[in-house]
Design an enzyme around this catalytic site. Sequence first.
Site, PDB file in Angstrom:
ATOM      1  N   ASP A   1       0.683  -1.129   0.021  1.00 34.45           N
ATOM      2  CA  ASP A   1       0.057  -0.057  -0.151  1.00 34.45           C
ATOM      3  C   ASP A   1       0.931   1.488   0.055  1.00 34.45           C
ATOM      4  OD1 ASP A   1      -2.788  -0.980   0.296  1.00 34.45           O
ATOM      5  OD2 ASP A   1      -1.672  -2.136   2.048  1.00 34.45           O
TER       6      ASP A   1
ATOM      7  N   ASN B   1      -6.000  -4.054  -5.397  1.00 35.19           N
ATOM      8  CA  ASN B   1      -7.058  -3.715  -6.364  1.00 35.19           C
ATOM      9  C   ASN B   1      -6.802  -2.238  -7.072  1.00 35.19           C
ATOM     10  OD1 ASN B   1      -6.801  -2.900  -3.457  1.00 35.19           O
ATOM     11  ND2 ASN B   1      -8.721  -1.585  -4.003  1.00 35.19           N
ATOM     12  N   HIS B   2      -5.922  -1.537  -6.632  1.00 36.03           N
ATOM     13  CA  HIS B   2      -5.467  -0.320  -7.156  1.00 36.03           C
ATOM     14  C   HIS B   2      -4.616  -0.298  -8.498  1.00 36.03           C
ATOM     15  CE1 HIS B   2      -6.964   3.098  -4.671  1.00 36.03           C
ATOM     16  NE2 HIS B   2      -7.193   2.013  -3.830  1.00 36.03           N
TER      17      HIS B   2
ATOM     18  N   HIS C   1      -4.895  -0.424   5.698  1.00 34.66           N
ATOM     19  CA  HIS C   1      -3.733   0.418   5.902  1.00 34.66           C
ATOM     20  C   HIS C   1      -3.319   0.525   7.123  1.00 34.66           C
ATOM     21  CE1 HIS C   1      -4.420   3.023   1.781  1.00 34.66           C
ATOM     22  NE2 HIS C   1      -4.239   1.598   1.716  1.00 34.66           N
TER      23      HIS C   1
ATOM     24  N   HIS D   1      -3.733  -4.175   1.717  1.00 35.72           N
ATOM     25  CA  HIS D   1      -4.763  -3.743   1.435  1.00 35.72           C
ATOM     26  C   HIS D   1      -5.296  -3.077   2.636  1.00 35.72           C
ATOM     27  CE1 HIS D   1      -8.607  -3.169  -0.448  1.00 35.72           C
ATOM     28  NE2 HIS D   1      -9.418  -3.937   0.408  1.00 35.72           N
TER      29      HIS D   1
ATOM     30  N   ASP E   1      -1.065  -2.560  -4.278  1.00 36.57           N
ATOM     31  CA  ASP E   1      -1.232  -1.349  -4.113  1.00 36.57           C
ATOM     32  C   ASP E   1       0.191  -0.519  -4.171  1.00 36.57           C
ATOM     33  OD1 ASP E   1      -3.833  -1.645  -4.562  1.00 36.57           O
ATOM     34  OD2 ASP E   1      -4.524  -0.833  -2.517  1.00 36.57           O
TER      35      ASP E   1
ATOM     36  N   HIS F   1      -3.740  -9.946  -0.916  1.00 36.03           N
ATOM     37  CA  HIS F   1      -4.217  -8.648  -1.052  1.00 36.03           C
ATOM     38  C   HIS F   1      -5.742  -8.680  -0.662  1.00 36.03           C
ATOM     39  CE1 HIS F   1      -3.766  -4.337  -1.607  1.00 36.03           C
ATOM     40  NE2 HIS F   1      -4.995  -4.243  -2.092  1.00 36.03           N
TER      41      HIS F   1
END
Length: 394
Positions: free
Chosen positions: A12, A88-89, A194, A192, A53, A163
């Site tokens: 992340d 996912n990002h 934070h 995922h 991410d 993730h």
Amino acid sequence: MKMTVKIAHLADTHLGYRQYGIQEREDDFYDAFKNVVDDIIEKDVDYVIHCGDLFEQPKPPIKALLVAQECFNKLMENNIEVYVIAGNHDILQRRKTSLPQELFENDNFHIISTKNNHHILKEDIYLTGLPYLQKVHEAQVKDMLDELVLETRAHKHSILMLHGGVSKLFGFECEFENDTIPEGFDYYALGHIHERKMDKFKNGLLCYPGSTEIKNKGEISEYENKGKGYVLLSVDDSVEAEYVNIDLERKFIVCDIKYSELDIRLDEIADKINNEILVNTDKKPVLILNIKEGDFERSEVSGKIYDKLGDISLSVRLSYEPTIIIDDHKEINDLLSPKKALINRIKTDIDEQFESLGVDLYNSLAKRDLEEAKEISDTFYEKFYYKGEENDNK
């Protein structure tokens, strides 16, 4: 001769994220990643695993790609191999599309995917994992993980990279139910979420390293209490994990200020910025101020705040909770304030988990900050309500 293998686990990093639409905040995310990489090199780490991410979006800005390339080259120049999964990002939710991470792929930079899903590290460490897959595919994810865990029996140690949220640790719907993830791994490396979480899980250790920078208001207290950075694994006869803190140079100041104390508190904040913060860095702080309790004009208050603090702050985020004055001049404070009325209505009509969302959106929209409202909505959706719609990129 047996050796201790050191592995840095991070996730992340969200390179390319421009918080509040400010270039300096985008640069802060780059600086955080660079500082983590420098610390990893200093600690003579053998491997880096990044659990998703890496970027804020699947088509990152050029600067994000260049910073990532610079940092990965630096790691590889120091003989540190890198293993990544997509979050996912990172993923563009269309078939036959590539990941931005593929730009860096070589003999020392490896992408773990559904097709290329395992590697053997030094001292017989089996490293495997899956990229982010939507909640709707959880049954298939379980089948794939059940196959991957079979290989652990042939190796001394094993690490699984994923993730998503795991239900065991969080009180909301997650990507993974506990039964989806099999027993048999020594270390479950997650991304995922934070915030930092570390807990025993099915005779192994499950860990979230947290994000490397503050992406939303809710992460400020988390950073103050637990720090930001990465996890350092030491693997020999056993697998040990510890958090490594990397200080963020940009400071956040979050305050509730009574209107009657406004002048005094603004002077205190100005003194703190000038005499404690800016003497150690040229990065001006972000201020998040809530003005409450009093009959005041917002324009007058905001003008006073910007006059006093605007030049010594990167950004000032304001919210207001004034006292309401009714016809007989009787003051109604918290009981009938718009914020309290909203909370009471939410508690009556909707689940309690939506209370903070409603209040945060109220505060953002009251000051016409649409970007912050969107950020709050996106963060809440990811954390509490994500069900994996096919076209969602968040």
